[in-house]
Scaffold this motif. Structure first.
Motif, short mmCIF file in Angstrom:
data_model
loop_
_atom_site.label_atom_id
_atom_site.label_comp_id
_atom_site.label_asym_id
_atom_site.label_seq_id
_atom_site.Cartn_x
_atom_site.Cartn_y
_atom_site.Cartn_z
N PRO A 78 37.53 24.50 68.64
CA PRO A 78 36.45 24.38 67.65
C PRO A 78 35.26 23.60 68.19
O PRO A 78 35.43 22.50 68.72
CB PRO A 78 37.10 23.65 66.49
CG PRO A 78 38.56 23.90 66.65
CD PRO A 78 38.80 23.96 68.13
N THR A 79 34.09 24.18 68.05
CA THR A 79 32.87 23.56 68.58
C THR A 79 31.73 23.61 67.58
O THR A 79 31.00 22.63 67.41
CB THR A 79 32.44 24.27 69.88
OG1 THR A 79 33.51 24.22 70.83
CG2 THR A 79 31.19 23.62 70.48
N LEU A 80 31.59 24.73 66.90
CA LEU A 80 30.50 24.87 65.93
C LEU A 80 30.58 23.79 64.87
O LEU A 80 29.55 23.24 64.45
CB LEU A 80 30.55 26.26 65.29
CG LEU A 80 29.45 26.60 64.30
CD1 LEU A 80 28.07 26.51 64.95
CD2 LEU A 80 29.67 28.00 63.72
N ASN A 81 31.78 23.44 64.44
CA ASN A 81 31.92 22.38 63.44
C ASN A 81 31.36 21.06 63.95
O ASN A 81 30.72 20.32 63.19
CB ASN A 81 33.39 22.22 63.04
CG ASN A 81 34.27 21.75 64.19
OD1 ASN A 81 34.28 22.35 65.27
ND2 ASN A 81 35.02 20.68 63.98
N LEU A 82 31.59 20.77 65.23
CA LEU A 82 31.08 19.52 65.80
C LEU A 82 29.56 19.53 65.83
O LEU A 82 28.92 18.51 65.53
CB LEU A 82 31.63 19.32 67.21
CG LEU A 82 33.16 19.24 67.34
CD1 LEU A 82 33.55 19.09 68.81
CD2 LEU A 82 33.71 18.09 66.51
N MET A 83 28.98 20.65 66.19
CA MET A 83 27.52 20.75 66.25
C MET A 83 26.90 20.54 64.87
O MET A 83 25.85 19.90 64.74
CB MET A 83 27.13 22.11 66.82
CG MET A 83 27.58 22.31 68.26
SD MET A 83 27.44 24.02 68.84
CE MET A 83 25.66 24.25 68.79
N LEU A 84 27.55 21.06 63.84
CA LEU A 84 27.04 20.89 62.48
C LEU A 84 27.29 19.48 61.97
O LEU A 84 26.43 18.90 61.28
CB LEU A 84 27.68 21.92 61.56
CG LEU A 84 27.31 23.38 61.87
CD1 LEU A 84 28.18 24.33 61.05
CD2 LEU A 84 25.84 23.65 61.59
N GLU A 85 28.43 18.90 62.32
CA GLU A 85 28.73 17.53 61.91
C GLU A 85 27.75 16.55 62.56
O GLU A 85 27.38 15.54 61.94
CB GLU A 85 30.17 17.18 62.26
CG GLU A 85 31.18 17.88 61.37
CD GLU A 85 32.61 17.73 61.85
OE1 GLU A 85 32.81 17.18 62.96
OE2 GLU A 85 33.53 18.15 61.12
N GLU A 86 27.34 16.85 63.78
CA GLU A 86 26.36 15.99 64.46
C GLU A 86 25.03 15.97 63.72
O GLU A 86 24.23 15.04 63.90
CB GLU A 86 26.16 16.48 65.90
CG GLU A 86 27.36 16.19 66.80
CD GLU A 86 27.34 17.01 68.09
OE1 GLU A 86 26.35 17.76 68.31
OE2 GLU A 86 28.31 16.92 68.86
N GLN A 87 24.81 16.97 62.88
CA GLN A 87 23.57 17.05 62.09
C GLN A 87 23.80 16.64 60.63
O GLN A 87 22.98 16.93 59.77
CB GLN A 87 23.01 18.46 62.15
CG GLN A 87 22.67 18.93 63.56
CD GLN A 87 21.67 18.02 64.25
OE1 GLN A 87 20.66 17.63 63.65
NE2 GLN A 87 21.93 17.69 65.51
#
Length: 210
Positions: free
Chosen positions: A89-98
């Motif tokens: 999972p990567t997209l979740n991290l990118m969104l959480e970073e925002q």
């Protein structure tokens, strides 16, 4: 052959060495012959080879095609679900970073069905819908996960090919786990079916709102 999405009549579209494809005369979905679908164990074995590294900048750049336009629609603190997140999972991290909150669901890797009993401010499905063996059921599930006036963000390679010869040479359809292929006409059919507004970004990201 009955269409796997809208249940209307479809006709043989073309065939390659491994399987035949049908095209719906109503919603324009192109789908692999259901008799050619591989077993779930074989499907998972293919996914196990995916090397999706959350810290791979090239992979993040690929996913940014979805995350960046979606983030312009969201407010910090919104809660979403990454549907079909896969083994890395990567997209979740990118969104959480925002500033977003993101839950995970994947049939094989994060199979917590309780996540499918909730509703979210946004749902993402990146390179997922082409794997739908039963798209009518799966799309209904996706739309059921979002709250009213919320977002469903999908990324897939749209079928914009004009001839059967071009389709037969399309590398995207050669992955044995890719079984459903959507044109702009199919996306429009889905929007009408679920009473959603939509926009297509960069030819491969679809943002639904309903």
């Amino acid at each position: 052959m009955q269409c796997t999405l809208c249940s209307e009549h479809s006709e043989l579209y073309c065939a390659d060495r491994k399987r035949s494809y049908y095209r719906c005369l109503t919603c324009d979905l192109v789908f692999a012959d259901p008799d050619s679908l591989i077993a779930e164990a074989d499907e998972k074995a293919i996914y196990d080879f995916h090397e999706n590294d959350p810290y791979d900048e090239r992979y993040r750049q690929f996913l940014s095609q979805l995350s960046e336009p979606l983030l312009t629609k969201l407010k910090k603190g919104m809660r979403g679900l990454d549907f079909g997140c896969g083994p890395g999972p990567t997209l979740n991290l990118m969104l959480e970073e925002q500033g977003m909150q993101v839950e995970l669901y994947d049939l094989y890797y994060y199979p917590d069905k309780a996540k499918l009993q909730q509703r979210y401010d946004f749902v993402t499905a990146s390179e997922v819908v082409e794997h739908f063996a039963h798209p009518a059921r799966s799309w209904q599930q996706l739309f059921s996960l979002i709250k009213p006036a919320s977002w469903l963000a999908v990324m897939t390679s749209l079928n914009e090919l004009k001839t059967t010869a071009s389709f037969k040479n399309w590398n995207y359809k050669n992955d044995p786990t890719h079984v459903s292929f959507y044109s702009r006409q199919t996306i429009n059919w889905l929007a009408e079916r679920y009473q959603a507004d939509y926009e297509i970004v960069n030819g491969r990201v679809i943002l639904f709102r309903c």
